[in-house]
Design a protein around this motif. Structure first.
Motif, PDB file in Angstrom:
ATOM      1  N   VAL A  60       0.836  -1.203   0.000  1.00 21.81           N
ATOM      2  CA  VAL A  60       0.000   0.000   0.000  1.00 21.81           C
ATOM      3  C   VAL A  60       0.871   1.254   0.000  1.00 21.81           C
ATOM      4  CG1 VAL A  60      -1.567   1.393   1.399  1.00 21.81           C
ATOM      5  CG2 VAL A  60      -2.032  -1.031   1.070  1.00 21.81           C
ATOM      6  N   LYS A  61       1.867   1.272   0.867  1.00 21.46           N
ATOM      7  CA  LYS A  61       2.758   2.436   0.940  1.00 21.46           C
ATOM      8  C   LYS A  61       3.510   2.635  -0.372  1.00 21.46           C
ATOM      9  CE  LYS A  61       3.472   2.168   5.946  1.00 21.46           C
ATOM     10  NZ  LYS A  61       4.453   1.891   7.022  1.00 21.46           N
ATOM     11  N   MET A  62       3.997   1.550  -0.942  1.00 22.37           N
ATOM     12  CA  MET A  62       4.725   1.651  -2.200  1.00 22.37           C
ATOM     13  C   MET A  62       3.810   2.136  -3.320  1.00 22.37           C
ATOM     14  SD  MET A  62       6.923  -1.230  -4.310  1.00 22.37           S
ATOM     15  CE  MET A  62       5.479  -2.058  -4.997  1.00 22.37           C
ATOM     16  N   ASP A  63       2.599   1.614  -3.370  1.00 25.07           N
ATOM     17  CA  ASP A  63       1.681   2.006  -4.425  1.00 25.07           C
ATOM     18  C   ASP A  63       1.254   3.462  -4.288  1.00 25.07           C
ATOM     19  OD1 ASP A  63      -0.198   1.159  -6.702  1.00 25.07           O
ATOM     20  OD2 ASP A  63      -1.554   2.074  -5.251  1.00 25.07           O
ATOM     21  N   ASP A  64       1.019   3.918  -3.065  1.00 24.59           N
ATOM     22  CA  ASP A  64       0.681   5.327  -2.861  1.00 24.59           C
ATOM     23  C   ASP A  64       1.817   6.221  -3.349  1.00 24.59           C
ATOM     24  OD1 ASP A  64      -1.788   4.799  -1.806  1.00 24.59           O
ATOM     25  OD2 ASP A  64      -1.168   4.960   0.284  1.00 24.59           O
ATOM     26  N   GLU A  65       3.044   5.834  -3.043  1.00 23.83           N
ATOM     27  CA  GLU A  65       4.212   6.585  -3.487  1.00 23.83           C
ATOM     28  C   GLU A  65       4.289   6.622  -5.009  1.00 23.83           C
ATOM     29  OE1 GLU A  65       8.493   6.173  -1.764  1.00 23.83           O
ATOM     30  OE2 GLU A  65       8.352   4.745  -3.414  1.00 23.83           O
ATOM     31  N   GLN A  66       4.063   5.480  -5.638  1.00 20.99           N
ATOM     32  CA  GLN A  66       4.138   5.399  -7.092  1.00 20.99           C
ATOM     33  C   GLN A  66       3.002   6.174  -7.751  1.00 20.99           C
ATOM     34  OE1 GLN A  66       4.555   1.318  -8.370  1.00 20.99           O
ATOM     35  NE2 GLN A  66       6.537   1.080  -7.351  1.00 20.99           N
ATOM     36  N   SER A  67       1.818   6.112  -7.175  1.00 21.11           N
ATOM     37  CA  SER A  67       0.680   6.858  -7.711  1.00 21.11           C
ATOM     38  C   SER A  67       0.953   8.356  -7.673  1.00 21.11           C
ATOM     39  CB  SER A  67      -0.595   6.536  -6.921  1.00 21.11           C
ATOM     40  OG  SER A  67      -0.947   5.179  -7.057  1.00 21.11           O
ATOM     41  N   THR A 108       9.769   2.337  -3.027  1.00 22.96           N
ATOM     42  CA  THR A 108      10.053   1.630  -4.263  1.00 22.96           C
ATOM     43  C   THR A 108      11.464   1.065  -4.269  1.00 22.96           C
ATOM     44  OG1 THR A 108       8.479   2.972  -5.514  1.00 22.96           O
ATOM     45  CG2 THR A 108      10.208   1.874  -6.784  1.00 22.96           C
ATOM     46  N   ARG A 109      12.380   1.763  -3.632  1.00 21.27           N
ATOM     47  CA  ARG A 109      13.778   1.322  -3.621  1.00 21.27           C
ATOM     48  C   ARG A 109      14.064   0.298  -2.524  1.00 21.27           C
ATOM     49  NH1 ARG A 109      14.623   6.898  -4.954  1.00 21.27           N
ATOM     50  NH2 ARG A 109      15.398   7.105  -7.085  1.00 21.27           N
ATOM     51  N   GLN A 110      13.161   0.174  -1.583  1.00 27.43           N
ATOM     52  CA  GLN A 110      13.379  -0.796  -0.517  1.00 27.43           C
ATOM     53  C   GLN A 110      13.094  -2.212  -1.016  1.00 27.43           C
ATOM     54  OE1 GLN A 110      10.922   0.317   2.810  1.00 27.43           O
ATOM     55  NE2 GLN A 110      12.168   2.071   3.350  1.00 27.43           N
ATOM     56  N   LEU A 125       4.602  -9.537  -9.544  1.00 25.44           N
ATOM     57  CA  LEU A 125       3.846  -8.295  -9.729  1.00 25.44           C
ATOM     58  C   LEU A 125       4.510  -7.129  -9.007  1.00 25.44           C
ATOM     59  CD1 LEU A 125       0.242  -9.739  -9.389  1.00 25.44           C
ATOM     60  CD2 LEU A 125       1.261  -8.778 -11.460  1.00 25.44           C
ATOM     61  N   VAL A 126       5.021  -7.382  -7.808  1.00 22.07           N
ATOM     62  CA  VAL A 126       5.746  -6.336  -7.081  1.00 22.07           C
ATOM     63  C   VAL A 126       6.971  -5.899  -7.867  1.00 22.07           C
ATOM     64  CG1 VAL A 126       7.176  -5.878  -5.048  1.00 22.07           C
ATOM     65  CG2 VAL A 126       4.948  -6.960  -4.773  1.00 22.07           C
ATOM     66  N   ASP A 127       7.706  -6.871  -8.392  1.00 20.44           N
ATOM     67  CA  ASP A 127       8.916  -6.556  -9.152  1.00 20.44           C
ATOM     68  C   ASP A 127       8.594  -5.748 -10.403  1.00 20.44           C
ATOM     69  OD1 ASP A 127      10.407  -7.913  -7.282  1.00 20.44           O
ATOM     70  OD2 ASP A 127      10.559  -9.761  -8.448  1.00 20.44           O
ATOM     71  N   LYS A 128       7.468  -6.061 -11.049  1.00 21.58           N
ATOM     72  CA  LYS A 128       7.068  -5.305 -12.234  1.00 21.58           C
ATOM     73  C   LYS A 128       6.716  -3.867 -11.870  1.00 21.58           C
ATOM     74  CE  LYS A 128       4.768  -7.332 -15.477  1.00 21.58           C
ATOM     75  NZ  LYS A 128       3.718  -7.985 -16.302  1.00 21.58           N
ATOM     76  N   MET A 129       6.035  -3.672 -10.741  1.00 18.15           N
ATOM     77  CA  MET A 129       5.724  -2.317 -10.287  1.00 18.15           C
ATOM     78  C   MET A 129       6.994  -1.514 -10.038  1.00 18.15           C
ATOM     79  SD  MET A 129       2.564  -2.966  -7.610  1.00 18.15           S
ATOM     80  CE  MET A 129       2.498  -1.231  -7.126  1.00 18.15           C
ATOM     81  N   LYS A 130       7.947  -2.142  -9.397  1.00 23.38           N
ATOM     82  CA  LYS A 130       9.196  -1.449  -9.078  1.00 23.38           C
ATOM     83  C   LYS A 130      10.017  -1.162 -10.328  1.00 23.38           C
ATOM     84  CE  LYS A 130      11.301  -2.622  -5.245  1.00 23.38           C
ATOM     85  NZ  LYS A 130      11.915  -3.360  -4.123  1.00 23.38           N
ATOM     86  N   ASP A 131      10.094  -2.131 -11.225  1.00 26.34           N
ATOM     87  CA  ASP A 131      10.896  -1.967 -12.438  1.00 26.34           C
ATOM     88  C   ASP A 131      10.333  -0.867 -13.330  1.00 26.34           C
ATOM     89  OD1 ASP A 131      12.964  -2.893 -14.407  1.00 26.34           O
ATOM     90  OD2 ASP A 131      11.177  -3.376 -15.578  1.00 26.34           O
ATOM     91  N   THR A 132       9.017  -0.854 -13.544  1.00 22.40           N
ATOM     92  CA  THR A 132       8.420   0.178 -14.389  1.00 22.40           C
ATOM     93  C   THR A 132       8.566   1.556 -13.771  1.00 22.40           C
ATOM     94  OG1 THR A 132       6.271  -0.353 -13.384  1.00 22.40           O
ATOM     95  CG2 THR A 132       6.755  -1.325 -15.535  1.00 22.40           C
ATOM     96  N   MET A 133       8.522   1.623 -12.444  1.00 23.11           N
ATOM     97  CA  MET A 133       8.660   2.916 -11.792  1.00 23.11           C
ATOM     98  C   MET A 133      10.090   3.455 -11.921  1.00 23.11           C
ATOM     99  SD  MET A 133       7.041   5.311 -10.370  1.00 23.11           S
ATOM    100  CE  MET A 133       5.563   4.337 -10.576  1.00 23.11           C
ATOM    101  N   ARG A 175       0.305   0.363 -13.638  1.00 21.13           N
ATOM    102  CA  ARG A 175      -1.033   0.366 -13.043  1.00 21.13           C
ATOM    103  C   ARG A 175      -1.732  -0.976 -13.222  1.00 21.13           C
ATOM    104  NH1 ARG A 175      -1.302   2.837  -9.065  1.00 21.13           N
ATOM    105  NH2 ARG A 175       0.856   2.196  -9.234  1.00 21.13           N
ATOM    106  N   THR A 176      -1.484  -1.644 -14.332  1.00 21.03           N
ATOM    107  CA  THR A 176      -2.068  -2.972 -14.537  1.00 21.03           C
ATOM    108  C   THR A 176      -1.514  -3.957 -13.522  1.00 21.03           C
ATOM    109  OG1 THR A 176      -2.387  -2.570 -16.912  1.00 21.03           O
ATOM    110  CG2 THR A 176      -2.381  -4.862 -16.182  1.00 21.03           C
ATOM    111  N   ALA A 177      -0.203  -3.893 -13.296  1.00 20.15           N
ATOM    112  CA  ALA A 177       0.419  -4.776 -12.304  1.00 20.15           C
ATOM    113  C   ALA A 177      -0.123  -4.489 -10.906  1.00 20.15           C
ATOM    114  CB  ALA A 177       1.939  -4.603 -12.323  1.00 20.15           C
ATOM    115  N   ALA A 178      -0.273  -3.206 -10.581  1.00 14.56           N
ATOM    116  CA  ALA A 178      -0.804  -2.828  -9.268  1.00 14.56           C
ATOM    117  C   ALA A 178      -2.233  -3.313  -9.106  1.00 14.56           C
ATOM    118  CB  ALA A 178      -0.731  -1.307  -9.097  1.00 14.56           C
ATOM    119  N   ASN A 179      -3.030  -3.134 -10.149  1.00 14.32           N
ATOM    120  CA  ASN A 179      -4.423  -3.559 -10.086  1.00 14.32           C
ATOM    121  C   ASN A 179      -4.523  -5.074  -9.916  1.00 14.32           C
ATOM    122  OD1 ASN A 179      -7.187  -2.654 -10.203  1.00 14.32           O
ATOM    123  ND2 ASN A 179      -7.345  -3.671 -12.181  1.00 14.32           N
TER     124      ASN A 179
END
Length: 317
Positions: A60-67, A108-110, A125-133, A175-179
């Motif tokens: 949740v914290k990572m996604d809020d940061e990325q959003s 994201t960096r943690q 899915l987490v790795d994809k969120m981090k990589d795209t960001m 966003r697809t990975a997060a969803n």
């Protein structure tokens, strides 16, 4: 009406549609009952519910940061495109060059590992969120360099369009990975939360407060996806009545004497909900009158929803 977050007028889908719904990623209450068999500092502590909830909170914290980063980057791209167009059309143009705010990508960096109980798909899915960001952050730096060097004077904005096109694809992947992640994770996190809370002295207050917080977030999400103003106006009116009902229910629920230390944070949460209702009444008047203040009033309502979420998190911590 509240404008969907788009990139330079090119992105064809609303950010709120592809963004993982905040209703599906609320911060859950961690169990306070530890045993000698549980290592609370481990990804796989031995307590399945604790592991799932802890992972959910971190995501949740990572996604809020990325959003937040995505919204900021989208805004910069729109501003940069407008600035370059105006500067190209008029060499004497003296508009303000877009300001690039520093990127804060702490979560994201943690390192973030999914517990074994969830399986490898969650980690992918987490790795994809981090990589795209990380790739999006690189694009933002590239755009900043382009701005600083005033290269638009040579390429007439070609670079902005290229960065915009790359950003669209990366944002959609992120966003697809997060969803996908929260669609899979939310049922498990909700089940774990129910199990953790079953003997909690504040179970009723926490569950009721969560329902209020979720409704506040849904009200904001709905403001980004409007096709029929009359239907939206009616829906908003019903949401106000629902929120008022939940608020009155919450303030009638007292904190037991054994949990007095939570009384002030519970009161602060209820106060924030009351403020949110006040902002809803302002929006309602704007809808009824069809005035030009609607966008600004919806922005203020969204800000108030953030306070509701913050106060909820403080209460359940």
């Amino acid at each position: 009406m509240k404008k969907p977050l788009i990139i330079a007028g090119v992105l064809l889908f609303s950010f709120s549609v592809i963004s993982c719904d905040k209703l599906e990623k609320v911060k859950a209450k961690l169990s306070q009952n530890d045993t000698s068999q549980v290592n609370p500092f481990s990804v796989n502590s031995g307590d399945t519910n604790r592991d799932i909830i802890s992972f959910n909170n971190k995501v949740v914290k990572m996604d809020d940061e990325q959003s937040d980063f995505i919204k900021d980057f989208q805004s910069i791209l729109i501003q940069m495109e407008d600035y370059v167009k105006n500067a190209d059309a008029n060499p004497q143009f003296s508009g303000v060059v877009p300001i690039f705010t520093p990127s804060v990508m702490m979560y994201t960096r943690q390192e973030l590992k999914a517990p074994d109980v969830l399986g490898k798909d969650f980690q992918a899915l987490v790795d994809k969120m981090k990589d795209t960001m990380i790739q999006l952050e690189s694009l933002k730096k590239e755009l900043d360099t382009y701005k600083q060097a005033e290269d638009w004077k040579d390429d007439k904005g070609k670079k902005v369009a290229e960065i915009n096109e790359k950003a669209i694809k990366l944002i959609k992947k992120n966003r697809t990975a997060a969803n996908d992640l929260f669609i899979r994770l939310s049922p498990k996190a909700n089940k774990a939360e129910i199990e953790v809370l079953k003997d909690h002295p504040l179970k009723t207050q926490i569950i009721q407060s969560r329902e209020i917080m979720e409704l506040a977030q849904k009200i904001i999400d709905d403001s980004y996806d409007v096709t029929d103003m009359n239907a939206y106006q009616n829906k908003f009116s019903q949401q106000y009545l629902q929120m008022e009902k939940l608020y009155n229910r919450n303030i009638s629920e007292k904190i037991p004497s054994s949990e007095k230390q939570k009384e002030s944070s519970y009161q602060a949460f209820n106060n924030s909900v009351n403020d949110f209702l006040g902002k809803m009444r302002i929006v309602q008047r704007s809808l009824n009158e069809g005035n030009q203040e609607l966008n600004r009033n919806l922005d203020n309502l969204e800000r108030e929803a953030g306070y509701v979420l913050d106060r909820y998190n403080t209460f359940v911590d």
